[in-house]
Design an enzyme around this catalytic site. Sequence first.
Site, PDB file in Angstrom:
ATOM      1  N   GLU A   1       3.909   6.447   3.140  1.00  0.00           N
ATOM      2  CA  GLU A   1       2.666   5.762   2.760  1.00  0.00           C
ATOM      3  C   GLU A   1       2.854   4.309   2.334  1.00  0.00           C
ATOM      4  OE1 GLU A   1       2.214  10.002   1.057  1.00  0.00           O
ATOM      5  OE2 GLU A   1       3.807   8.565   1.463  1.00  0.00           O
TER       6      GLU A   1
ATOM      7  N   ASP B   1       3.482  12.216   1.212  1.00  0.00           N
ATOM      8  CA  ASP B   1       3.613  13.046   0.005  1.00  0.00           C
ATOM      9  C   ASP B   1       3.309  14.508   0.293  1.00  0.00           C
ATOM     10  OD1 ASP B   1       4.316  10.818  -1.413  1.00  0.00           O
ATOM     11  OD2 ASP B   1       2.337  10.484  -2.278  1.00  0.00           O
TER      12      ASP B   1
ATOM     13  N   ASP C   1       1.498  16.703  -1.336  1.00  0.00           N
ATOM     14  CA  ASP C   1       0.244  17.320  -1.756  1.00  0.00           C
ATOM     15  C   ASP C   1      -0.796  17.284  -0.632  1.00  0.00           C
ATOM     16  OD1 ASP C   1      -0.352  14.656  -1.649  1.00  0.00           O
ATOM     17  OD2 ASP C   1      -0.930  14.451  -3.748  1.00  0.00           O
TER      18      ASP C   1
ATOM     19  N   GLU D   1      -3.397  15.418  -0.209  1.00  0.00           N
ATOM     20  CA  GLU D   1      -3.709  14.068   0.268  1.00  0.00           C
ATOM     21  C   GLU D   1      -2.641  13.597   1.248  1.00  0.00           C
ATOM     22  OE1 GLU D   1      -6.945  11.683   0.022  1.00  0.00           O
ATOM     23  OE2 GLU D   1      -6.557  13.348  -1.341  1.00  0.00           O
TER      24      GLU D   1
ATOM     25  N   TYR E   1       8.027  13.887  -7.856  1.00  0.00           N
ATOM     26  CA  TYR E   1       6.643  13.598  -7.466  1.00  0.00           C
ATOM     27  C   TYR E   1       5.704  13.734  -8.661  1.00  0.00           C
ATOM     28  CZ  TYR E   1       2.541  13.299  -4.499  1.00  0.00           C
ATOM     29  OH  TYR E   1       1.363  12.901  -3.915  1.00  0.00           O
TER      30      TYR E   1
ATOM     31  N   ARG F   1       2.310  13.857  -8.856  1.00  0.00           N
ATOM     32  CA  ARG F   1       1.026  14.574  -8.790  1.00  0.00           C
ATOM     33  C   ARG F   1       1.321  16.071  -8.712  1.00  0.00           C
ATOM     34  NH1 ARG F   1      -0.001  10.081  -5.388  1.00  0.00           N
ATOM     35  NH2 ARG F   1      -1.428   8.609  -6.379  1.00  0.00           N
TER      36      ARG F   1
ATOM     37  N   HIS G   1       5.210  23.777  -6.765  1.00  0.00           N
ATOM     38  CA  HIS G   1       5.611  22.425  -7.098  1.00  0.00           C
ATOM     39  C   HIS G   1       6.501  22.439  -8.332  1.00  0.00           C
ATOM     40  CE1 HIS G   1       1.817  20.681  -4.940  1.00  0.00           C
ATOM     41  NE2 HIS G   1       2.680  21.241  -4.117  1.00  0.00           N
TER      42      HIS G   1
END
Length: 900
Positions: A8, A95, A97, A99, A320, A322, A367
């Site tokens: 990203e 990432d 997740d 998103e 990470y 989130r 996670h």
Amino acid sequence: MSTLVIVESPTKARTIRNYLPSGYQVEASMGHVRDLPPSAKEIPPAYKDKKWATLGINIEDKFQPIYVVPEKKKKIVRELKTALKTADELILATDEDREGESISWHLLEILKPKVPVKRMVFHEITKEAIQRALLDCREVDQDLVHAQETRRILDRLVGYTVSPLLWKKISWGLSAGRVQSVAVRLTVVRERERRAFQSGGYWDLKADLEQNKKPFEAKLITLDGKKLATGSDFDSDTGKIAEGRDVVLLNETEANKLKERIIDKTWTVTNREEKASKRRPSPPFTTSTLQQESNRKFGISARETMGIAQKLYEKGFITYMRTDSVHLSQQAIAAARNCVEQMYGKEYLSPKSRQYSTKSKGAQEAHEAIRPAGESFRTPKETKLKDREFKLYDLIWKRTIACQMADAQLTQIAVDVNVENAVFRANGQRIEFPGFFRAYVEGSDNPDAALEDREVLLPALKKGDQPECKELEAIGHETQPPARYTEASLVKTLEKEGIGRPSTYASVIGTIIDRGYVQMRGKALIPTFTAFAVTALLEEHFPDLVDTEFTSKMEQTLDEIARGGAEWIPYLKKFYQGETGLKTQTDVKNEEIEPAIAKTIHLENLDATVRIGKYGPYIEITNNEGETEVLKVSIPDDLTPADLNPEQIEALIRQKKEGPEKVGLHPETGEPIYFKIGKYGPYVQLGDKTDENPKPKMSSIPKKDSKTDATKDDVTLEMAVGLLSLPRLLGQHPATGGKIKAALGRFGPYVVHEFKGPEDTKLQRDYRSLKKEDDVLTVTKERALELLAEPKRGRGGSKKTPLRELGAHPEDKEPVNIYQGPYGNYVKHGKINAGLPQDETVEGMTLEKALELLAEKAATKKKTTKKTTNKRSTTTTKKTTAKKKTPATKKKTTAKKEAS
């Protein structure tokens, strides 16, 4: 063979390049490369004539979204397509997740690669993690994509369907949101509770006692065997003692009579109890708890915290950021336990490795918690990070290693002292073994200082002892309304209720601030008039949209979609087009809702009509003397419902009719001095606001007492001139040469000593609040020096006695002493504590050695931030009468300062 890897951000790309084999090209997509149309001009021509075009979602065909590549992303897409032409393989490394999964899916849809594609995921950017991830690639997870897509479509449907209704019925430019509107309502409900709250008053006594020349403090708890009333005994709806509470309620007269009766009597210890207790360390950080603790300790907003954490992750310092899991891998547990053993010794390790389970709704245990990256943890010093990045990494590192440390072992001490028919209690706390406190204390960024503050030492009191009463004080209290939300407490509530995702809280809070639904004052989130109007409309006509339980169930459904346990299209159809769906409701409500009613705000305990107008909120009154006349008075932009009271309304109306009230003319400049009411209450202003003088000098007017604002009649010209002259320079401090000033702040009058030490780059300030009997306009330099010489009040235990006094520090002449702490001896100067080396004795320590230890500690010490306690439960505010001295002390009586 060449491989194209897409991530990203450029920072993430730079870090990953270091861990990939040669032949791998890493490029950044700069976040999402396509989205729903952000405006009407972005809608593709083929859809502009469709009824649903403005939504960007084809609600007539299975809610198919219309995706577009924003203008600013077209160049990036071209560059990625060019890079793909020379690649033999494509790896999507966004990432892990929803998103990130969505970004990878959109890249596939746009790039349409003809080469093999892999999806690579990892939760930390280290060499080992990247190499493992390369060997364990998978395909894009369509369930995660659908969950994110459903969430995005839901947000668009709510925002683009309800917001236009708000424009028509209340004011143009307002917005509604699936999580945003619930967050706003929480702040509004809390403010309503505060306005409706009825305060109750009660009095008690505090005794300053002494045993063997060691002072301690005790408070009255019972009279004639009956419990004394405290704040928790009051009913917030009536301001009176709650039904069924059998307690003694003292008023001021009764408290003072009791004080006079018992002060000279014999005080006897009748009971002493000691109770062992343990404190376990908190779990490692999740997204939510990191945001909360960062806000509490450093005052950093949720949005800023996530920005800093993103950089730390992309640079390879943390895992990470989130995540809603508190799980730690075995590798992380081993690394944390290794740190503990090396830095503190084996005795500070928990007997068994600790593993935590997540309690929040919808947590994803697959996670891992936020922790330092790698198989071994770099200490904060080793990272060479600076400023906020250092602070946040240090916070994460401490919390992670603390979770594998031993429990803190404490002893709670309660000593009852009887005098006549009254029982006083002294409470103390002793740290037997600090355990994880050595590394981490919640709410404090200085564990050493926090440990000292947590100890409240009492003399060695035993049954039958007769301590001497040095002072006895009657103290008045008033119950306080529930505390306003801060970013930290709002995030905690949203997570507890299962509203939204922790990864979105930062943007949600940023949105409600940016769009004017709440104002930030200090750390408090205060809802505006617009928030009250919008919340009232949604509560009455769209109750599900602001209902915490309904929104929580929506999140659970989205989680089920992510796991493949629910179908996303049927869910969207029911939500939007069902019999009680959003579109159906909106069509009906568009006809039902009267704009005049929607624009009207009803505030508790206020007989006034407040409305939202084209240019903001205003007060509307009707004058029925003779012909009916409607007067509209604009409310200042920075005035919120929290600030509005009958006196302010009267003053605003008077200002509208007559203009600002004039106190008089300044004797030196001849300019008019006005009395006005603003954001923080009444103030005086020198001169008129003009183009040449856009910011005339202003000064707040002190309250008449703890609750009552001053009125125009309370302000004389002499007082106004004096207030406008603040801050007053009182003189120079004899020790430092620094300036001593008297000034008035939001929390009352104070004196301040401004100075620079030999090695200081910034001006240091030492504040003391003025006492009740002091006047900011007349206080002298001598009185200011007295106040500045007083120590800042602590929690009320006896002061620690030093093991040895080494002398005065050469820079500020403050004492340098050796003390015994819970885990060893240490030297102390001001707020800096430094432990004695293991081979150093108390007798062998010199001032020179101590200065070296302190200097080394000061080099790494961060400024301690005040811990702000935000409790919903009722708290108390002190107001005091003058202290009664015993004949033995013969000291001048002074009144205790009112706390606000």
